[in-house]
Enzyme design. Structure first.
Site, mmCIF file in Angstrom:
data_model
loop_
_atom_site.group_PDB
_atom_site.id
_atom_site.type_symbol
_atom_site.label_atom_id
_atom_site.label_comp_id
_atom_site.label_asym_id
_atom_site.label_seq_id
_atom_site.Cartn_x
_atom_site.Cartn_y
_atom_site.Cartn_z
ATOM 1 N N ASP A 167 -21.907 -4.043 27.407
ATOM 2 C CA ASP A 167 -21.789 -2.588 27.402
ATOM 3 C C ASP A 167 -21.785 -2.057 25.961
ATOM 4 O OD1 ASP A 167 -21.146 -0.259 29.169
ATOM 5 O OD2 ASP A 167 -19.358 -0.137 27.923
ATOM 6 N N GLU A 226 -22.926 -23.435 24.069
ATOM 7 C CA GLU A 226 -22.025 -24.555 24.406
ATOM 8 C C GLU A 226 -22.108 -24.868 25.898
ATOM 9 O OE1 GLU A 226 -18.078 -23.234 23.465
ATOM 10 O OE2 GLU A 226 -18.632 -22.783 21.381
HETATM 11 C C1 BGC Z 1 -21.670 2.288 30.696
HETATM 12 C C2 BGC Z 1 -21.101 3.568 31.178
HETATM 13 C C3 BGC Z 1 -19.741 3.746 30.531
HETATM 14 C C4 BGC Z 1 -19.826 3.634 29.014
HETATM 15 C C5 BGC Z 1 -18.494 3.411 28.400
HETATM 16 C C6 BGC Z 1 -21.886 2.668 29.246
HETATM 17 O O1 BGC Z 1 -22.903 2.612 28.666
HETATM 18 O O2 BGC Z 1 -22.859 1.896 31.313
HETATM 19 O O3 BGC Z 1 -21.022 3.643 32.558
HETATM 20 O O4 BGC Z 1 -19.228 4.991 30.856
HETATM 21 O O5 BGC Z 1 -20.630 2.563 28.629
HETATM 22 O O6 BGC Z 1 -18.067 2.116 28.672
#
Ligand code: BGC
Length: 566
Positions: A216, A281
């Site tokens: 993310d 790993e």
């Molecule tokens: C996720 C979102 C989220 C954000 C903060 C993003 O890009 O896909 O759904 O709100 O990151 O974590």
């Protein structure tokens, strides 16, 4: 010229895989207690994904979380939130995924934690300047009394990106950075303790057998030295990209867009080199996939250099209008950029953060990523046109070499729910902008399985955490199963023909001689022709393998894609 998905073509599964995104709270409520999807529900419904023909699943977060941002606010990275089940449920689900011959990718949220995470609690309890505070981005305020934020950065969800804390004696203290909601404090990735924790988190899930991670906000972990002020261009989407309607031709922009001090800083790359070594790993072709809203593609390719991640979401492709020249240009740029570092391109049209492509492709007004659409949106999409274009767009995407991502419900042709009532909305964007941006709830409505059931079979308790539209019966999976021409059957045919013809590992050869609105290429034994315009285009000779809409005799109608043999 022939273009492949990668110069050094390997056989790793992720180079060509079709990966299905499960958004757990909206997939299937198997525990049947609360109208929220869960791991038991996923396990029960996995056979439907095998039947669809995908290779892997990616699960959005199911970790312990106060759910302020639907789980992207993690309070414990190594446990399952009770609303989704238990670690034992996770293990049962993973066993089933693997028994069915699928791979499993889980989400990793390293840019920020929840404010309910023990690390943040410890940081608040510790004095300014302490080791605990240094794990996050605490700063003194600006202005004579420190009562202004340290800089002018705005949160992705709207409002200031800084919140001030109160000291134990009740006086105002320092400010902490949150690029997203107040409840999502940013971690300090210059801190080696933070790095060590995340190596352990990776190992925790790798030890359990996951095949990889979707990372993310993979462009956000490092912030520019000194945290300088920055004002983004007016048309920038929340995450740095733009879902514009204007065709962006010839390599997107003449000049690289400015780099905000909080996105795409050089320092992120050593973190991914480190994680690459951790994954190595474990062997077995594990994958890291970057969610990085970075342009141009040549820059995004830095995330997938041979010693970093394996994949990056191709948001330039997702953001491209349904327009022949723009699509040809972004496809060519993608293949060039990713193959220059030996990586496959990825392709994606929908996810839980963007307007579903069955609606987006028929929008008539600009809609920056993250803003969403709702009852008062101007230029609301016409459903039939959106669906027709979405089917054609998917038929084009699934013919491209590389890996493709499918977001749950798109195989049903689901539109964005534009009529979601205001009082049902849950996205922090809606609250932080006082309702001026709808946010992302419209693409997150629980998906319909059985037309005749009150909640379309989503939950045993006949509830769903976001209300489902009353007219979704025809989209339900069981309404489409075996129905000639349904979107579900189209996806099945596309996925099976893609696999049978090895298109994911293929290379494309552009075909000339078509009108500008047409995207035409050959990938191995398959000729693909996508007509993005309105005018009918004559079809060349060849056996029709499949088409996104019925064809005329020797004619390809507008907004239609065909695959021909040979
Ligand atoms: C996720 C979102 C989220 C954000 C903060 C993003 O890009 O896909 O759904 O709100 O990151 O974590």
């Amino acid at each position: 010229m022939a273009q492949s998905s990668s110069d050094q073509r390997g056989t790793e599964w992720w180079r060509s895989a079709v990966i299905y995104q499960i958004y757990p709270r909206s997939f299937s409520d198997g525990m049947g207690q609360d109208g929220l999807g869960d791991l038991v529900g996923i396990t029960e419904r996995l056979p439907a994904l095998v039947d669809l023909g995908v290779d892997a699943v990616w699960l959005s977060p199911f970790y312990t979380s106060p759910q302020k941002d639907a789980g992207y606010d993690v309070a414990d990275y190594c446990d399952v939130d009770p609303i989704f089940g238990t670690l034992a449920d996770f293990e049962a689900m993973q066993r089933k995924v693997h028994e069915l011959g699928l791979k499993l990718i889980v989400d990793l949220v390293p840019n920020h934690t929840s404010d309910q995470h023990a690390w943040f609690g410890a940081a608040l309890a510790a004095p300014e300047g302490s080791a605990e505070r240094d794990r996050y981005m605490f700063r003194d305020g600006s202005g004579p009394h420190g009562d202004l934020p340290p800089n002018n950065w705005q949160s992705v969800f709207g409002g200031a990106a800084w919140t001030r804390v109160t000291r134990p004696d009740g006086t105002p203290g320092q400010w902490y950075l949150h690029l997203f909601d107040t409840s999502q404090p940013d971690l300090n990735w210059q801190n080696s303790w933070v790095r060590e924790q995340f190596r352990d988190i990776l190992r925790f899930w790798l030890d359990r057998g996951v095949d990889g991670f979707r990372v993310d906000v993979a462009h956000g972990l490092i912030k520019a030295e000194g945290l300088p002020d920055y004002t983004p261009p007016a048309d920038a989407g929340s995450m740095g990209g733009t879902l514009g309607l204007e065709p962006e031709i010839e390599g997107h922009a003449e000049v690289d867009p400015p780099t905000p001090p909080y996105w795409a800083q050089e320092g992120v790359h050593e973190i991914y080199r480190d994680w690459h070594r951790v994954l190595e790993e474990y062997g077995g072709d594990r994958v890291l996939c970057a969610e990085a809203w970075v342009e141009p593609l040549a820059k995004l390719a830095n995330w997938v250099r041979p010693d970093e991640m394996q994949q990056a979401f191709n948001f330039s492709y997702l953001e491209t209008a349904w327009n022949g020249p723009a699509l040809r240009s972004v496809i060519a740029d993608s293949l060039t950029a990713f193959s220059s570092v030996g990586a496959p391109s990825s392709w994606v049209l929908s996810n839980h953060d963007v307007v579903r492509h069955a609606s987006r492709l028929a929008l008539t007004e600009d809609n920056p990523q993250g803003h969403g659409i709702g009852p008062k949106t101007l230029g609301k999409p016409v459903r039939a046109l959106g669906l027709r274009r979405a089917r054609a767009a998917t038929a084009l995407m699934l013919a491209l070499p590389g890996s493709a991502y499918i977001y749950q419900g798109e195989e049903l042709g689901l539109p964005e729910d534009v009529d979601l009532p205001d009082d049902a909305r849950q996205d922090p964007t809606w609250f932080r902008t006082n309702g001026t941006r709808y946010g992302r709830d419209g693409c997150r409505v629980p998906i319909p399985w059985e037309a005749a059931k009150p909640d379309y079979g989503f939950s045993h308790v006949q509830r769903s955490w976001l209300p489902q539209p009353t007219d979704w019966g025809p989209y339900a999976r069981d309404s489409q199963e075996g129905l000639d021409g349904s979107t579900l059957e189209l996806y099945r045919s596309l996925l099976s023909a893609r696999a049978a013809n090895g298109l994911g590992l293929g290379e494309i050869e552009w075909l000339d001689g078509y009108p500008d609105d047409v995207v035409a290429f050959r990938n191995g034994a398959v000729t693909v022709i996508a007509n993005t315009g309105e005018a009918v285009v004559p079809l060349p000779a060849g056996e029709v393998m499949l088409s996104s809409e019925p064809l005329g005799v020797g004619a390809l109608p507008g907004d239609t894609t065909v695959w021909l043999r040979g």
